[in-house]
Design a protein around this motif. Structure first.
Motif, PDB file in Angstrom:
ATOM      1  N   GLU A  52       0.888  -1.306   0.019  1.00 25.84           N
ATOM      2  CA  GLU A  52       0.059   0.084  -0.205  1.00 25.84           C
ATOM      3  C   GLU A  52       0.826   1.220   0.011  1.00 25.84           C
ATOM      4  OE1 GLU A  52      -3.330   0.463  -0.258  1.00 25.84           O
ATOM      5  OE2 GLU A  52      -3.571  -1.740  -0.570  1.00 25.84           O
ATOM      6  N   THR A  75       0.675   3.992  -3.161  1.00 21.21           N
ATOM      7  CA  THR A  75       0.373   5.353  -2.471  1.00 21.21           C
ATOM      8  C   THR A  75       1.581   6.369  -2.888  1.00 21.21           C
ATOM      9  OG1 THR A  75      -1.145   4.495  -0.792  1.00 21.21           O
ATOM     10  CG2 THR A  75      -0.685   7.045  -0.680  1.00 21.21           C
ATOM     11  N   TRP A  79       1.218   9.641  -5.006  1.00 21.02           N
ATOM     12  CA  TRP A  79       1.707  11.032  -4.498  1.00 21.02           C
ATOM     13  C   TRP A  79       2.918  11.730  -5.310  1.00 21.02           C
ATOM     14  CZ3 TRP A  79       2.466   9.134   1.253  1.00 21.02           C
ATOM     15  CH2 TRP A  79       1.177   9.367   1.819  1.00 21.02           C
ATOM     16  N   PHE A  90      -4.872   4.986   2.978  1.00 18.95           N
ATOM     17  CA  PHE A  90      -4.196   4.467   1.768  1.00 18.95           C
ATOM     18  C   PHE A  90      -5.198   4.612   0.645  1.00 18.95           C
ATOM     19  CE2 PHE A  90      -0.925   2.721   4.791  1.00 18.95           C
ATOM     20  CZ  PHE A  90       0.015   3.283   4.483  1.00 18.95           C
ATOM     21  N   GLU A 150      -6.777   7.806   0.196  1.00 11.17           N
ATOM     22  CA  GLU A 150      -5.926   9.093  -0.450  1.00 11.17           C
ATOM     23  C   GLU A 150      -5.878   8.788  -1.834  1.00 11.17           C
ATOM     24  OE1 GLU A 150      -3.168  12.076   0.247  1.00 11.17           O
ATOM     25  OE2 GLU A 150      -4.340  11.055   1.618  1.00 11.17           O
ATOM     26  N   ARG A 151      -5.702   7.630  -2.201  1.00 14.12           N
ATOM     27  CA  ARG A 151      -5.403   7.263  -3.603  1.00 14.12           C
ATOM     28  C   ARG A 151      -6.670   7.734  -4.507  1.00 14.12           C
ATOM     29  NH1 ARG A 151      -3.047   2.706  -1.855  1.00 14.12           N
ATOM     30  NH2 ARG A 151      -4.509   1.280  -2.861  1.00 14.12           N
ATOM     31  N   THR A 155      -6.423   3.514  -8.145  1.00  8.48           N
ATOM     32  CA  THR A 155      -6.806   4.724  -8.085  1.00  8.48           C
ATOM     33  C   THR A 155      -8.258   4.830  -8.357  1.00  8.48           C
ATOM     34  OG1 THR A 155      -6.186   5.667  -9.969  1.00  8.48           O
ATOM     35  CG2 THR A 155      -4.690   5.910  -8.274  1.00  8.48           C
TER      36      THR A 155
END
Length: 608
Positions: A376, A380, A384, A421, A424-425, A599
């Protein structure tokens, strides 16, 4: 200056670049941007910028701390140009940084500070009154190929980056700096100007000027052979020994020696390890600076117990350092291989280690969950980096997650992964997709581009053939045995350009992600710069399914309705290569990337 005098000046970079310098032809080449075939290395430029920026962030409206980057040794030539005998790496990197800051402002449509222009190039008047235009830094050794002039003239994005070792390293360094400007400084004109102001006014260097080159070389030898600075953890070591019982001295000495050996083996700075340990182990704010660590210890003895139980504290540090060293080598805390960690190093280089904070916080997880954590982190981190998330921001997010992870159990781990994770994606899915749709060579560093193509190629192979020792290991894909192939050749002949049609000689098209393919070196050497109709006769020789099926699905099909055939059926193939095909393939790769790095829930590409 008298014949025997040596002058030592403590100066800012602003003062340094008021003079002219040349690196003589007998000097070694520029090596700071160097990467090996796996894309590892080149972290010195990252570290140079990261360390300066860490001090820069501590500046207030009324005060800014200075930052010392080292010593250079020079000898003044007869033409008033300083021969740079020692310090080429940091001087060249500083000069490239000035060029990159100027280029970023120019591309943003901003007016340039006159001082910045003067730090890159100016003119001098000789004794006859003739004005001579010069760049502030000149590389004379043959391996440089005069490439620094291209960066000085503002042509960094199009400068040649492949001919020689130095040219490649300088190109990698420039791209690293531009990535720093895009992510850490967020391509914001005000941030760029402010950072330039700090860089030139507060970054200090000591310039040692000698009367002769022989004297300069002697000083260079002395600097490099003698004088070892104090260990960065000496204050903490003394603090522990002050509080230890006499009977513990021998054991504490052994533990401390083993601790420092582990940090050295991890190729890490002691204070950085200590800072990451504190961030992972206690609820410490991510803004904690390295120079404040000792003060933090003095104020937080109740948390660490370093005064009441110094030996136990040192042993806990040692346990963390052993894990840290294993993380640095792509292993978990027990010494087992973790492909997610190895891949993270491939995509981030050696200098990106903020994720070690969360790894240290998650050492208590069972092996399966720790492997998931590593995977993960890899996914991620790539999202980023490609979406331009500033390093300071993702460190803050990592620290917040690490603080929570310490109390996460194996039963609650899935929810933790979802929140920190996957969520966030998903939030960055659109930005990531847009980046993939427009990505081209030069937008990211070469080793990261190689990682991207390797992951896409590996993903398709795993879907078709399933796991194996070779396919599970990304090294098989990013190794020096493979090339990044330009389907439309980068230097194609008239026949190849004519067959392609519109855009056949356009670098914007040639360098697009959609025009790139991972292929074995042996095959690439055979096809060279041939036209597409000839290349597709050779692509099926590749062991990589996506490469083999570039033009024809039949090249990859085996059996009926098996996994290979199902995977091949979902691939897009291109029997004709033209501008529309490049755009179509880039869109396909963007959808595939959304699946590989999780994603979105894109369903139109091969998925596991």
């Amino acid at each position: 200056m008298t014949e025997q005098s040596i002058i030592s000046d403590d100066m800012t970079l602003k003062r340094l670049f008021q003079d002219f310098y040349r690196v003589p032809d007998y000097q070694r080449e520029y090596v700071w941007g160097e990467t090996n075939p796996k894309g590892e290395g080149g972290e010195e430029v990252d570290q140079f910028l990261t360390d300066i920026h860490a001090e820069y962030e501590n500046a207030t409206k009324d005060f800014a701390p200075e930052y010392f980057i080292g010593t250079i040794v020079v000898c003044l030539g007869k033409d008033d140009v300083f021969e740079l005998i020692d310090g080429q790496q940091r001087t060249t990197t500083a000069y490239l940084t000035l060029c990159a800051l100027r280029d970023a402002l120019t591309e943003l449509g901003q007016s340039l500070p006159e001082e910045l222009k003067g730090q890159i190039a100016s003119s001098t008047v000789d004794w006859q009154g003739e004005s001579i235009a010069r760049y502030r830094l000149e590389l004379q050794y043959e391996d440089s190929g005069g490439v620094l002039v291209q960066y000085a003239e503002g042509n960094g994005t199009t400068a040649n980056k492949e001919l020689t070792r130095s040219i490649r390293n300088i190109g990698n360094a420039y791209l690293t700096i531009r990535e720093f400007i895009a992510t850490t400084l967020e391509n914001d004109p005000a941030n760029i100007r402010r950072f330039h102001g700090y860089l030139t006014n507060k970054v200090k260097i000591i310039r040692i000027q000698t009367p002769t080159i022989a004297k300069a070389l002697k000083i260079f030898e002395t600097i490099n052979d003698r004088g070892v600075g104090l260990d960065a953890m000496d204050l903490l070591k003394n603090l522990l020994f002050m509080n230890a019982k006499e009977a513990e001295y021998s054991k504490l000495k052994d533990v401390w020696k083993e601790l420092t050996d582990e940090i050295y083996a991890a190729n890490e700075k002691p204070l950085r390890f200590l800072r990451y340990y504190l961030l992972a182990t206690f609820d410490v704010d991510s803004k904690l600076r390295e120079e404040l660590i000792y003060d933090w210890f003095q104020k937080n003895e109740k948390l660490t117990k370093h005064a009441t139980a110094p030996l136990k504290f040192a042993q806990r540090l040692l346990e963390a350092a052993k894990a840290y060293r294993r993380f640095a080598n792509g292993m978990n805390a027990s010494g087992g291989a973790e492909r997610g960690l190895a891949n993270t190093r491939t995509l981030g280089g050696k200098s990106i280690k903020q994720h070690f904070i969360i790894l240290m916080a998650g050492r208590h997880l069972n092996p399966t969950n720790f492997t998931t954590l590593c995977n993960e982190i890899e996914k991620t981190m790539f999202v980023w980096l490609m979406s331009g998330t500033p390093g300071k921001e993702y460190e803050r997010r990592i620290v917040d997650a690490a603080h929570e992870l310490r109390s996460v159990t194996d039963d609650s781990f899935d929810e933790f992964v979802q929140q920190h994770f996957k969520k966030e994606r998903t939030a960055l899915a659109i930005t990531f997709r847009q980046k993939m749709l427009s990505l081209k060579v030069g937008d990211t560093r070469q080793f990261r581009l190689r990682y991207l193509l390797a992951k896409l190629t590996q993903h398709v192979d795993l879907l078709a053939y399933g796991p194996s020792q070779g396919r599970d290991n990304l090294d098989d894909y990013v190794s020096g045995g493979n090339d990044i192939e330009h389907i439309l050749p980068d230097a194609g002949d008239a026949e190849a350009i004519a067959e392609f049609g519109e855009g056949g000689d356009d670098q914007e098209v040639i360098q697009q992600l959609g025009n790139l393919l991972l292929i074995e070196k042996s095959i690439n050497r055979a096809i060279q710069n041939a036209k597409y109709s000839e290349k597709i006769k050779t692509y099926p020789q590749s062991k990589y399914l996506m490469t083999r099926c570039q033009a024809d699905k039949a090249s990859g099909q085996v059996g009926v309705a098996d996994k290979i055939t199902k995977t091949v059926e979902e691939l897009e193939v291109f029997p004709i290569w033209n501008l529309a095909a490049v755009e179509q393939r880039q869109a396909f790769l963007a959808r595939l990337a959304s699946r590989v790095w999780n994603t979105s829930d894109e369903k139109t590409v091969p998925q596991s």
